[in-house]
Design a protein around this motif. Sequence first.
Motif, short mmCIF file in Angstrom:
data_model
loop_
_atom_site.label_atom_id
_atom_site.label_comp_id
_atom_site.label_asym_id
_atom_site.label_seq_id
_atom_site.Cartn_x
_atom_site.Cartn_y
_atom_site.Cartn_z
N UNK A 23 54.82 75.75 58.79
CA UNK A 23 54.60 74.61 57.91
C UNK A 23 53.11 74.30 57.91
N UNK A 24 52.45 74.46 56.74
CA UNK A 24 51.00 74.34 56.77
C UNK A 24 50.46 72.91 56.64
N UNK A 211 53.05 73.84 48.94
CA UNK A 211 54.33 73.13 48.88
C UNK A 211 54.50 72.47 47.53
N UNK A 212 53.37 72.27 46.83
CA UNK A 212 53.41 71.65 45.51
C UNK A 212 53.88 72.64 44.45
N UNK A 213 54.20 73.87 44.87
CA UNK A 213 54.66 74.87 43.94
C UNK A 213 53.60 75.17 42.88
N UNK A 214 52.40 75.46 43.32
CA UNK A 214 51.31 75.77 42.41
C UNK A 214 50.92 77.23 42.59
N UNK A 238 42.86 71.40 39.46
CA UNK A 238 44.12 71.07 40.11
C UNK A 238 44.14 69.64 40.64
N UNK A 240 45.79 66.08 40.13
CA UNK A 240 46.82 65.28 39.47
C UNK A 240 46.31 63.84 39.41
N UNK A 242 47.69 61.03 39.57
CA UNK A 242 48.30 60.10 40.52
C UNK A 242 48.08 60.56 41.97
N UNK A 243 48.48 61.77 42.26
CA UNK A 243 48.49 62.22 43.66
C UNK A 243 47.18 62.86 44.09
N UNK A 244 46.32 63.15 43.14
CA UNK A 244 45.07 63.79 43.51
C UNK A 244 45.30 65.28 43.69
N UNK A 246 46.43 69.00 45.73
CA UNK A 246 47.42 69.54 46.67
C UNK A 246 46.89 69.36 48.10
N UNK A 247 47.81 69.38 49.07
CA UNK A 247 47.37 69.04 50.43
C UNK A 247 46.65 70.18 51.16
N UNK B 28 48.31 51.58 42.65
CA UNK B 28 47.79 52.68 41.85
C UNK B 28 47.56 52.10 40.45
N UNK B 38 57.11 66.88 43.14
CA UNK B 38 56.22 68.02 43.29
C UNK B 38 55.15 67.77 44.36
N UNK B 39 54.51 66.60 44.31
CA UNK B 39 53.36 66.34 45.17
C UNK B 39 53.67 65.55 46.43
N UNK B 42 57.82 67.02 48.97
CA UNK B 42 57.85 68.19 49.86
C UNK B 42 57.25 67.90 51.24
N UNK B 43 56.42 66.86 51.34
CA UNK B 43 55.73 66.57 52.59
C UNK B 43 56.41 65.48 53.42
N UNK B 56 49.69 60.26 51.36
CA UNK B 56 49.33 60.02 49.97
C UNK B 56 47.81 59.92 49.87
N UNK B 57 47.22 60.80 49.09
CA UNK B 57 45.77 60.86 48.94
C UNK B 57 45.06 60.92 50.29
#
Lengths: 318, 135
Positions: A23-24, A211-214, A238, A240, A242-244, A246-247, B28, B38-39, B42-43, B56-57
């Motif tokens: 798990x990354x 994990x974001x399926x990108x 890349x 988003x 809202x979320x900014x 990917x992790x 927000x 999606x974002x 999963x975490x 988150x962020x």
Amino acid sequence: MNGNNDDNIETIECLNEYLSTHNNSEPFSYFSKVPDDCKTYPCVLGIDEAGRGPVLGPMVYGTAFCCINSMQILANLECDDSKALTEEKRVEILSNLLKQRNKVGWGVEVISPTFICNSMLSRSKYSLNRVSMDSAVGLIRKAVENGVNINAVYVDTVGPPEKYQAYLESLFPNFKITVAKKADSTYPIVSAASICAKVTRDQALKVWKFSEDLAEAASSFGSGYPGDPVTKKFLFDFCDPIFGFPQLVRFSWSTASTALEESAYHVEWEAIEEDEKQSKKSRTLMTSFFNMTKSETDSNVQKHNFFKRRNLSSTLEL
Amino acid sequence: MLVHILGGKNNLECSYRDSKIHSLPCKIHADCDAPVSKYFEPYVTSQEDGILKASFRGFPLLGMKINFPEHYKGIILHESIRPETEDEERRFYVVNNFNSITYWNWDKSPTKNDLFVQALDWLDIAEALHSPIME
């Protein structure tokens, strides 16, 4: 640290397999089987890090150790400053080092980008230097636990070397400890550690699963150094709103937060807001006491504390 | 001003029962759809003590799922056209409903001391105070 592994990593392919099955978003660590020699005879142990600066991917702490008597092996392996070597050369050296598993032991801790930014953005602000030092200490402890007969420890420094050395000496008074700048180009055992760390980081990025399926984002993020145009484009493409990101991305880096300000919605955090409210409340003007009319809030019927404390109010309008 | 909430029984019983609602400890500045599954989801992981963990962020979040008491439901309203003046009647339609909410704190486990959790106390008290007395 949970560094107990059933399967040993004996090739670069094994390393990739190992990295891709983890798990990354959580930190994890690997520690090789300790060669018998290293349990019997006094050893040197080196520690170095890779991927401290980049805006994306994990930071990896690496260690390598061998008996003082077998140090010639390191010279034969051409262990040198890992930054001065090409990527192919580093991979070649590590695969040769893995073949010397009866003489040289190694370990890595892969510190996920999510863990790094969560630490830096925690309430108590767990700094990157602190994360780094704790990882180094964790690797030394793991070596002790697994029975490595440590005599001397060489560490590449973060921050001022004197302070860091004193700290490590206080934790491990029985070892000869040397903390130095550019230790990776001075001490072969630190070079070996550096190569373990650097190759692990490079491979971790190569096998990175979003994990974001990108799927389309893989292999398009570049080196992660803020100046790299490929990385810059990745941060732009890349994002988003809202979320900014990917992790894979370290949100706490200024490169990332600047990019977010430009292309994502503004986010306000609760705690900061509360502070502002309080400071407004305390800003009562002296002249307000001379006003003939009472301010609006005073004239309202006061709600019971039960409601006030819970932020509850009756809603007649929307 | 008069507010109409339209939708009735059909919408409350509709198929969206499993809607996952997250309450984040930040504002927000947006009003739009968000790719939560999606974002974010999963975490989300569960710690040993049952507290949920997410990010988150880059901010660490700790959370817990709060189920609403029986006979209570959360609803999501939608207003197609907001009237131009304040005096006009407003119409909201029930577009979704939910029975639980995942409440998140910034780097702090949710407890009974959190306002959101405490606010739900009112449901029990209101029931005791305002339900008709059966003789």
